[in-house]
Design a protein around this motif. Structure first.
Motif, PDB file in Angstrom:
ATOM      1  N   GLU A  88      70.206 -22.543 -25.198  1.00 40.88           N
ATOM      2  CA  GLU A  88      70.447 -21.255 -25.864  1.00 40.88           C
ATOM      3  C   GLU A  88      71.914 -20.844 -25.742  1.00 40.88           C
ATOM      4  OE1 GLU A  88      65.968 -19.387 -25.035  1.00 40.88           O
ATOM      5  OE2 GLU A  88      67.687 -18.799 -23.793  1.00 40.88           O
ATOM      6  N   GLU A  89      72.494 -21.074 -24.566  1.00 41.55           N
ATOM      7  CA  GLU A  89      73.894 -20.713 -24.336  1.00 41.55           C
ATOM      8  C   GLU A  89      74.823 -21.547 -25.223  1.00 41.55           C
ATOM      9  OE1 GLU A  89      76.759 -18.411 -21.946  1.00 41.55           O
ATOM     10  OE2 GLU A  89      74.598 -18.227 -22.343  1.00 41.55           O
ATOM     11  N   TRP A  90      74.547 -22.846 -25.348  1.00 48.76           N
ATOM     12  CA  TRP A  90      75.382 -23.725 -26.170  1.00 48.76           C
ATOM     13  C   TRP A  90      75.253 -23.372 -27.656  1.00 48.76           C
ATOM     14  CZ3 TRP A  90      79.583 -26.177 -25.807  1.00 48.76           C
ATOM     15  CH2 TRP A  90      79.941 -27.225 -26.671  1.00 48.76           C
TER      16      TRP A  90
ATOM     17  N   ASN B  52      90.051 -40.698 -21.801  1.00 51.01           N
ATOM     18  CA  ASN B  52      88.756 -41.395 -21.851  1.00 51.01           C
ATOM     19  C   ASN B  52      88.099 -41.210 -23.214  1.00 51.01           C
ATOM     20  OD1 ASN B  52      89.028 -42.159 -19.173  1.00 51.01           O
ATOM     21  ND2 ASN B  52      87.768 -40.477 -18.388  1.00 51.01           N
ATOM     22  N   CYS B  53      88.178 -39.993 -23.747  1.00 50.13           N
ATOM     23  CA  CYS B  53      87.591 -39.708 -25.061  1.00 50.13           C
ATOM     24  C   CYS B  53      88.293 -40.514 -26.156  1.00 50.13           C
ATOM     25  CB  CYS B  53      87.678 -38.220 -25.362  1.00 50.13           C
ATOM     26  SG  CYS B  53      86.610 -37.187 -24.318  1.00 50.13           S
ATOM     27  N   ILE B  54      89.616 -40.559 -26.103  1.00 49.88           N
ATOM     28  CA  ILE B  54      90.379 -41.319 -27.103  1.00 49.88           C
ATOM     29  C   ILE B  54      90.017 -42.797 -27.023  1.00 49.88           C
ATOM     30  CG2 ILE B  54      92.706 -42.061 -27.754  1.00 49.88           C
ATOM     31  CD1 ILE B  54      93.670 -39.255 -26.840  1.00 49.88           C
ATOM     32  N   ALA B  55      89.884 -43.315 -25.801  1.00 49.77           N
ATOM     33  CA  ALA B  55      89.521 -44.724 -25.615  1.00 49.77           C
ATOM     34  C   ALA B  55      88.164 -45.042 -26.230  1.00 49.77           C
ATOM     35  CB  ALA B  55      89.517 -45.077 -24.132  1.00 49.77           C
ATOM     36  N   ASP B  56      87.290 -44.048 -26.298  1.00 53.05           N
ATOM     37  CA  ASP B  56      85.962 -44.219 -26.885  1.00 53.05           C
ATOM     38  C   ASP B  56      85.938 -43.900 -28.376  1.00 53.05           C
ATOM     39  OD1 ASP B  56      84.927 -45.072 -24.489  1.00 53.05           O
ATOM     40  OD2 ASP B  56      84.078 -43.124 -23.942  1.00 53.05           O
ATOM     41  N   GLY B  57      87.105 -43.731 -28.965  1.00 52.95           N
ATOM     42  CA  GLY B  57      87.192 -43.552 -30.418  1.00 52.95           C
ATOM     43  C   GLY B  57      87.106 -42.134 -30.916  1.00 52.95           C
ATOM     44  N   ILE B  58      87.122 -41.150 -30.023  1.00 46.95           N
ATOM     45  CA  ILE B  58      87.088 -39.751 -30.456  1.00 46.95           C
ATOM     46  C   ILE B  58      88.505 -39.343 -30.858  1.00 46.95           C
ATOM     47  CG2 ILE B  58      86.587 -37.374 -29.768  1.00 46.95           C
ATOM     48  CD1 ILE B  58      84.544 -38.492 -27.785  1.00 46.95           C
TER      49      ILE B  58
ATOM     50  N   LEU C 242      84.995 -22.511 -25.133  1.00 49.73           N
ATOM     51  CA  LEU C 242      83.807 -23.272 -24.749  1.00 49.73           C
ATOM     52  C   LEU C 242      83.785 -23.549 -23.246  1.00 49.73           C
ATOM     53  CD1 LEU C 242      83.684 -25.937 -27.615  1.00 49.73           C
ATOM     54  CD2 LEU C 242      82.580 -23.691 -27.538  1.00 49.73           C
ATOM     55  N   HIS C 243      82.592 -23.503 -22.681  1.00 44.31           N
ATOM     56  CA  HIS C 243      82.360 -23.925 -21.303  1.00 44.31           C
ATOM     57  C   HIS C 243      81.595 -25.247 -21.308  1.00 44.31           C
ATOM     58  CE1 HIS C 243      82.830 -19.537 -21.036  1.00 44.31           C
ATOM     59  NE2 HIS C 243      83.174 -19.703 -19.774  1.00 44.31           N
TER      60      HIS C 243
ATOM     61  N   CYS D 280      83.195 -31.200 -22.769  1.00 46.47           N
ATOM     62  CA  CYS D 280      83.193 -30.360 -23.972  1.00 46.47           C
ATOM     63  C   CYS D 280      83.632 -31.151 -25.202  1.00 46.47           C
ATOM     64  CB  CYS D 280      84.104 -29.155 -23.768  1.00 46.47           C
ATOM     65  SG  CYS D 280      83.388 -27.846 -22.773  1.00 46.47           S
ATOM     66  N   ILE D 281      84.666 -31.966 -25.054  1.00 50.41           N
ATOM     67  CA  ILE D 281      85.127 -32.771 -26.196  1.00 50.41           C
ATOM     68  C   ILE D 281      83.995 -33.660 -26.698  1.00 50.41           C
ATOM     69  CG2 ILE D 281      86.681 -34.629 -26.907  1.00 50.41           C
ATOM     70  CD1 ILE D 281      88.739 -33.470 -24.896  1.00 50.41           C
ATOM     71  N   ARG D 282      83.298 -34.311 -25.780  1.00 45.74           N
ATOM     72  CA  ARG D 282      82.219 -35.222 -26.182  1.00 45.74           C
ATOM     73  C   ARG D 282      81.077 -34.466 -26.860  1.00 45.74           C
ATOM     74  NH1 ARG D 282      83.007 -40.297 -24.375  1.00 45.74           N
ATOM     75  NH2 ARG D 282      84.541 -40.592 -22.701  1.00 45.74           N
ATOM     76  N   LYS D 283      80.712 -33.313 -26.340  1.00 41.04           N
ATOM     77  CA  LYS D 283      79.616 -32.534 -26.932  1.00 41.04           C
ATOM     78  C   LYS D 283      79.998 -32.008 -28.312  1.00 41.04           C
ATOM     79  CE  LYS D 283      77.207 -29.749 -24.223  1.00 41.04           C
ATOM     80  NZ  LYS D 283      76.909 -28.717 -23.196  1.00 41.04           N
TER      81      LYS D 283
END
Length: 440
Positions: A284-286, A382-388, A269-270, A342-345
């Motif tokens: 379209e790319e995503w 940061n992602c983990i801190a937000d519950g991901i 993923l980009h 990318c993790i968030r998306k």
């Protein structure tokens, strides 16, 4: 104090063909040794990880790493269709036992780009029969070795074929335009360099295109077909879904043997960003890179996310790297912030645990690597801190190795290897990565 709590997987990744050496029954070995090859050099002994795996695993453990993602080589396990090699199963049993002995959690990939040569001779990754053949191989391995495993990635970068098809089309279009303009060889090289930097695998686009006619004749001699469908070939839409069906069939076969195993796949993923006017192209790319796979992976146990950089889109498609941007040896823009995006998306669409199964940088200066790791893992934190639920970060790669068509020129590793002696030397980044996790 470490950045991540105890229990988080912090480690590194390799692929069998890139590190083990002498993978002689594989499709890649055959392609590397062709007269009209697109490979800069053959893999040969690689970094001899096949024989030196304990030394390498010990280095990881001593640096503080607790996880190792590696692949089992199908071409070793089933060198001839329907014939399984017990000696090779025993080899991988020893690797898995070694991981456990050093306190390293193995994350096992069943297919990391290379396939048995016989599979390609039978139609490869555009042949429907490959679905059942791959599932059968996975079942056999898990029957023999499943008790040593917890996490299994069925297929590495299952979307790579579509990405390669897209950049091949872009490269051909650029070459047609250059021909109209009367541009010469230097323009060819620039076009190749620009397209290669948009896909997360080592390719030689110019050499591939120059050799196409000669390769077709030689492919017929080697594989019995003019265009062998190896895993890293330009995929058709049908072949793209075939890969997903192979993943699902393999997961079903694995779960029938051991329902407790955690099974997923990995995608390349980009961080796709849009300039004004490029919003539709970015969507379209995503969709091509990620969204259209959701029906096939939504019941998985985890998602393996692989990211190295970003793609910026305008109304015409992917933009060139910004003027003055720092580049890696692979001609990627150095952009560690891409991982967090990318993790968030991904998690927005796919509500399941995420393991970063690859993220890294090919540079000569290890201080740049340390800085990249710091910024990329800040994003993970940061992602983990937000519950991901991000369960791990596995840097690519454990050591400098064979970067596919580009050979040994790309230095991604946390460990340097002198291939004349196979001597390993830890870079400061190895210990730095191990220090990111709590010890108590």
């Amino acid at each position: 104090m470490g950045k991540f709590e105890k229990g988080f997987l912090i480690g590194a990744a390799t692929a069998a063909h890139q590190v083990e050496g002498n993978n002689k029954n594989s499709d890649y070995w055959a392609m590397e040794h062709m007269k009209y090859t697109s490979f800069a050099e053959p893999s040969m002994d690689a970094v001899d990880h096949y024989n030196r795996y304990e030394e390498d695993i010990k280095m990881m453990a001593e640096a503080g790493l607790n996880a190792y993602r590696f692949s089992i080589e199908w071409a070793r396990i089933e060198p001839v269709k329907g014939e399984f090699d017990e000696k090779e199963i025993e080899h991988y049993r020893k690797v898995l036992e070694c991981c456990r002995n050093y306190g390293i959690e193995p994350v096992v990939t069943m297919l990391h780009f290379t396939s048995p040569k016989w599979l390609i001779e039978e139609g490869g990754w555009e042949n429907e029969e490959t679905i059942g053949l791959f599932a059968n191989y996975c079942k056999y391995v898990v029957e023999k070795l499943g008790s040593y495993m917890h996490y299994i990635c069925t297929i590495n970068e299952a979307n790579m074929g579509l990405q390669i098809a897209a950049i091949s089309a872009r490269y051909k279009a650029q070459m047609m335009e250059k021909m109209k303009q009367g541009a010469g060889a230097d323009a060819d090289k620039e076009a190749a360099k620009g397209t290669e930097g948009t896909v997360q695998v080592g390719l030689n686009m110019q050499k591939m295109m120059e050799n196409m006619e000669n390769q077709a004749r030689e492919n017929m001699e080697v594989f019995g077909v003019t265009t062998p469908q190896v895993f890293v070939s330009g995929r058709t839409p049908k072949g793209d879904i075939l890969v997903m069906k192979a993943h699902q069939a393999a997961k079903k076969a694995i779960k029938e043997v051991n329902a407790n195993l955690q099974v997923g796949l990995t995608l390349s993923l980009h961080d796709i960003q849009a300039k004004e006017g490029g919003e539709k192209r970015a969507e379209e790319e995503w969709d091509e890179e990620f969204l259209h796979y959701l029906p096939y992976i939504k019941e998985d146990d985890f998602f393996g996310l692989q990211n190295y950089t970003r793609s910026v889109m305008d109304a015409d498609g992917i933009c060139a790297v910004p003027q003055g941007a720092e580049l890696t040896q692979m001609d990627y823009e150095i952009y560690p912030q891409a991982l967090e995006a990318c993790i968030r998306k991904v998690y927005k669409e796919l509500n399941m645990p995420v393991i970063v199964t690859e993220n890294g940088i090919a540079v000569a200066d290890d201080t740049v690597r340390v800085d990249f790791i710091n910024k990329a893992t800040d994003g993970v934190a940061n992602c983990i801190a937000d519950g991901i639920p991000v369960k791990g970060y596995l840097y690519w790669s454990l050591m400098d190795n064979f970067e596919w068509q580009k050979g040994y020129s790309m230095t991604f590793g946390l460990i340097a290897v002198d291939r004349s002696t196979q001597k390993r030397t830890a870079k400061p980044s190895l210990k730095h990565l191990g220090g990111l996790i709590e010890r108590s």
